[in-house]
Design an enzyme around this catalytic site. Structure first.
Site, PDB file in Angstrom:
ATOM      1  N   ASN A   1     -60.764  31.334  64.545  1.00  0.00           N
ATOM      2  CA  ASN A   1     -61.115  32.334  65.566  1.00  0.00           C
ATOM      3  C   ASN A   1     -62.631  32.492  65.549  1.00  0.00           C
ATOM      4  OD1 ASN A   1     -61.507  34.559  67.156  1.00  0.00           O
ATOM      5  ND2 ASN A   1     -60.436  36.007  65.810  1.00  0.00           N
ATOM      6  N   TRP A   2     -63.269  31.957  66.573  1.00  0.00           N
ATOM      7  CA  TRP A   2     -64.739  31.975  66.590  1.00  0.00           C
ATOM      8  C   TRP A   2     -65.316  33.323  66.977  1.00  0.00           C
ATOM      9  CZ3 TRP A   2     -67.595  26.946  68.468  1.00  0.00           C
ATOM     10  CH2 TRP A   2     -67.310  25.914  67.571  1.00  0.00           C
ATOM     11  N   LYS A   3     -64.472  34.224  67.450  1.00  0.00           N
ATOM     12  CA  LYS A   3     -64.947  35.545  67.893  1.00  0.00           C
ATOM     13  C   LYS A   3     -66.109  35.367  68.889  1.00  0.00           C
ATOM     14  CE  LYS A   3     -63.129  37.381  63.641  1.00  0.00           C
ATOM     15  NZ  LYS A   3     -63.179  38.366  62.580  1.00  0.00           N
TER      16      LYS A   3
ATOM     17  N   HIS B   1     -55.761  41.454  68.078  1.00  0.00           N
ATOM     18  CA  HIS B   1     -56.672  41.363  66.930  1.00  0.00           C
ATOM     19  C   HIS B   1     -57.223  42.752  66.604  1.00  0.00           C
ATOM     20  CE1 HIS B   1     -60.067  40.326  64.407  1.00  0.00           C
ATOM     21  NE2 HIS B   1     -59.494  39.159  64.222  1.00  0.00           N
TER      22      HIS B   1
ATOM     23  N   GLU C   1     -60.046  43.739  65.885  1.00  0.00           N
ATOM     24  CA  GLU C   1     -61.315  44.075  66.545  1.00  0.00           C
ATOM     25  C   GLU C   1     -61.070  44.567  67.968  1.00  0.00           C
ATOM     26  OE1 GLU C   1     -63.219  40.383  65.578  1.00  0.00           O
ATOM     27  OE2 GLU C   1     -63.268  41.008  63.486  1.00  0.00           O
TER      28      GLU C   1
ATOM     29  N   GLU D   1     -53.395  40.312  59.135  1.00  0.00           N
ATOM     30  CA  GLU D   1     -54.812  40.423  58.809  1.00  0.00           C
ATOM     31  C   GLU D   1     -55.130  41.856  58.394  1.00  0.00           C
ATOM     32  OE1 GLU D   1     -57.238  37.129  60.919  1.00  0.00           O
ATOM     33  OE2 GLU D   1     -57.066  38.782  62.306  1.00  0.00           O
TER      34      GLU D   1
ATOM     35  N   GLY E   1     -63.886  39.727  57.138  1.00  0.00           N
ATOM     36  CA  GLY E   1     -65.337  39.607  57.027  1.00  0.00           C
ATOM     37  C   GLY E   1     -65.952  40.311  55.830  1.00  0.00           C
TER      38      GLY E   1
ATOM     39  N   SER F   1     -61.009  36.897  55.318  1.00  0.00           N
ATOM     40  CA  SER F   1     -61.815  36.310  54.244  1.00  0.00           C
ATOM     41  C   SER F   1     -61.210  35.061  53.612  1.00  0.00           C
ATOM     42  CB  SER F   1     -62.123  37.363  53.173  1.00  0.00           C
ATOM     43  OG  SER F   1     -62.924  38.394  53.721  1.00  0.00           O
TER      44      SER F   1
ATOM     45  N   GLY G   1     -65.041  33.653  59.937  1.00  0.00           N
ATOM     46  CA  GLY G   1     -66.310  33.074  59.463  1.00  0.00           C
ATOM     47  C   GLY G   1     -66.165  31.640  58.955  1.00  0.00           C
TER      48      GLY G   1
HETATM   49  P1  13P Z   1     -62.874  36.367  58.511  1.00  0.00           P
HETATM   50  O1  13P Z   1     -62.207  35.048  58.130  1.00  0.00           O
HETATM   51  O2  13P Z   1     -64.300  36.191  58.921  1.00  0.00           O
HETATM   52  O3  13P Z   1     -62.644  37.405  57.492  1.00  0.00           O
HETATM   53  O4  13P Z   1     -62.137  36.868  59.857  1.00  0.00           O
HETATM   54  C1  13P Z   1     -60.763  36.894  59.882  1.00  0.00           C
HETATM   55  C2  13P Z   1     -60.324  37.145  61.268  1.00  0.00           C
HETATM   56  O5  13P Z   1     -60.529  38.235  61.794  1.00  0.00           O
HETATM   57  C3  13P Z   1     -59.675  36.057  61.989  1.00  0.00           C
HETATM   58  O6  13P Z   1     -59.092  36.492  63.167  1.00  0.00           O
END
Ligand code: 13P
Length: 254
Positions: free
Chosen positions: A12-14, A99, A101, A169, A175, A214, A236
């Site tokens: 997931n590149w966000k 998600h 976020e 998650e 993160g 993470s 990430g």
């Molecule tokens: P990280 O791997 O950066 O913790 O993010 C996880 C995530 O939100 C994937 O959707």
């Protein structure tokens, strides 16, 4: 651990990625071509702006391209929005929905996410439903209650389990470099599996349960060693090609 179907490694590149990052895709496609991916499916979810290009370059390869969100209606006067149909039209296979976020910054609730899953499935997309507790919910011992409600309300009504994946998650693990203990991941994934079994019976075995938060090349082996972990959703760690290739390589063993 793999149960019948392939593991899913999803990046997931966000809100990251520019045209210059096409070199990542070329590198990944070459890598995948040279690997035997019989036990693993690889998915990249770039921002909307790169989907068309990524999708065209990945045509006729095992790499799948996904989106990070879609709208809850098929079309209409929703300035700035992107529909599931539009994504399907670009060759997208998967869409991430719910998600944390989006739940946090844009106040998306289970009801809205339920509508998005339905419209995405209707458009022919596979859906990845994200669920997970916040730190304060975990501290209050409410993890399973919160997750139980997220699953129940987000999957209300007519949902196709054949086009569904779940990503657990924990919000506090995203993160931060912190991950739950193996026992905690085991407990939550077992709980999710039980819920899915009770909703969908035998068809539930097609639903993969990904862990996200993470994940990196140092911890993925131990995470994949946990029962009912059938994939990973990686933020990430999916942005650097060397790290992502290591994650894919390690997932092939399971
Ligand atoms: P990280 O791997 O950066 O913790 O993010 C996880 C995530 O939100 C994937 O959707």
């Amino acid at each position: 651990m793999k149960i019948g179907n392939k593991n899913l490694i999803a990046g997931n590149w966000k809100m990251n990625g520019l045209k210059k990052d096409l070199s990542f895709l070329h590198n990944l496609l070459l890598f995948i071509k040279n690997k035997k991916l019989k036990s693993t499916e690889v998915l990249i979810c770039p921002p909307f702006t790169l989907i068309d290009t990524f999708s065209n370059l990945s045509k006729n390869t095992p790499l799948k391209i996904g989106a990070q969100d879609c709208h809850f209606e098929e079309s209409g006067a929703y300035t700035g929005e992107i529909s599931a149909n539009m994504l399907k039209n670009l060759g997208v296979s998967y869409v991430i929905l719910g998600h944390s976020e989006r739940r946090g910054y844009y106040k998306e609730n289970n009801h809205l996410i339920n509508s998005k899953i339905k419209i995405a499935q209707k458009s022919g997309l596979k859906t990845i439903l994200c669920i997970g507790e916040t730190l304060s919910e975990r501290k209050k011992n409410s993890t399973l209650r919160v997750i139980g409600r997220q699953i129940k309300d987000s999957l209300k009504g007519n949902i196709d389990p054949m086009n569904l994946e779940i990503a657990y998650e924990p919000v506090w693990a995203i993160g931060t470099g912190r991950i739950p203990s193996a026992e905690d991941i085991f407990l939550v994934h077992a709980f999710i599996k039980d819920k899915l079994d009770s909703f969908y019976g035998k068809k539930a075995k097609n639903i993969r349960i990904l862990y996200g938060g993470s994940v990196n090349s140092k911890n993925i082996s131990s995470i994949f060693g946990i029962d009912n972990v059938t994939g990973a959703l990686i933020g990430g760690g999916s942005l650097k090609i060397s790290e992502f290739k290591s994650l894919v390589t390690q997932s092939i063993k399971y």
